[in-house]
Design an enzyme around this catalytic site. Structure first.
Site: not given
Length: 304
Positions: A137-139, A238
């Site tokens: 998962i993204d930062k 997103r």
């Protein structure tokens, strides 16, 4: 060296082999597959091939995945939340602001550094920079990740991702008021040709991407939603929410900036479910929203 075999099906007939193989495992990038081909680690019907080879129905593919190099990423003690752990897998709640795995020139402060301090055994399929990492998962996205502690577990969890049997549900705040209560976004995602650091909905060099969403709460000019992933493409939620006109609040890449008091997109991987690689029991876990996410919701309720 691990060996993976695969047979080209009718739907993949005359597709480039590097494109086909990069869709088999979410952790295999197309560039990585191309490098394996250049290194003669990929054969078709017993013969080495070039990266532009187009597969034919029934082709027998053999991929020799090189053994990981000696690990040079150092363990770091971290106060991480573990929701489950046994000899094969663990489930960890990644905080927002933390990168999942190291990259060249950035080898400290990542989730992998913390995992290495927590346990000595992590699968080596993804090499020295991503031991144990099955999905990411993204930062600035918080939430649950499953981690493989051995190669058997890793292969099982990846196969479940490919078969779309893993439950992954996210909570998000998006711009705008979504009028319908639920929906499905079925739109392929690929690299944005105008901005190689971003993803976009495109037919060129794209992969299938499906996101289901349900409205949880509406505000004056925002909507609180739950999104369920059917596929797991880079930045999928997103990109998809932006595509239908409701970009994520706080998203610096795909949405208006500085619209809420949150550093990064309002996105939390709250529910994760999968079949245990060894026992075959279905396990599901839920992590509550981080406090800063709850604070934004409270602010939206008050101003509405």
């Amino acid at each position: 060296m691990e060996q993976v075999t695969y047979t080209i099906n009718e739907e993949q007939h005359l597709e480039r082999i590097d494109k086909v193989l990069s869709t088999l495992n979410e952790s295999w990038s197309r560039s990585q597959v191309q490098q394996w081909i250049k290194d003669n680690q990929v054969s078709v019907n017993g013969q080495p091939i070039k990266g532009n080879y187009k597969g034919k129905t029934g082709d027998e593919i053999v991929i020799n995945i090189p053994d990981p190099e000696p690990l040079d990423v150092l363990p770091e003690e971290m106060d991480l939340q573990y929701y489950y752990e046994d000899e094969d897998v663990l489930v960890v709640n990644k905080p927002r602001g933390m990168v999942v795995h190291p990259a060249p020139g950035h080898t400290t402060g990542t989730l992998v550094n913390g995992l290495m301090a927590h346990c000595k055994d992590l699968s080596g399929i993804n090499g020295v920079m991503r031991p144990g990492i099955v999905h990411r998962i993204d930062k600035d996205t918080s939430g649950l990740l499953m981690v493989a502690k051995n190669d058997m577990a890793h292969e099982s969890l990846v196969n479940q991702l490919v078969k779309k049997t893993v439950t992954r549900r996210y909570k998000a705040i998006v711009h705008g008021v979504i009028p319908h209560d639920k929906g499905t976004i079925d739109a392929p995602i690929g690299r944005d040709e105008k901005d190689r650091q971003s993803m976009t909905v495109t037919e060129k060099n794209s992969k299938e991407a499906v996101t289901h969403f349900q409205v949880l709460e509406r505000f004056k000019d925002f909507t609180f939603v739950e999104c369920q992933l059917e596929t797991g493409r880079t930045h999928q939620i997103r990109v998809h929410m932006k595509y239908i006109g409701y970009p994520l609040a706080g998203d610096p890449k795909y949405g208006p900036r500085k619209t809420i008091e949150l550093d990064g997109q309002a996105l939390h991987a709250g529910i994760l479910g999968f079949e245990h690689p060894r026992t075959k029991e279905y396990l599901q876990f839920e992590a509550p929203l981080p406090q800063e996410f709850e604070d934004v919701l409270d602010w939206l309720r008050k101003r509405s």
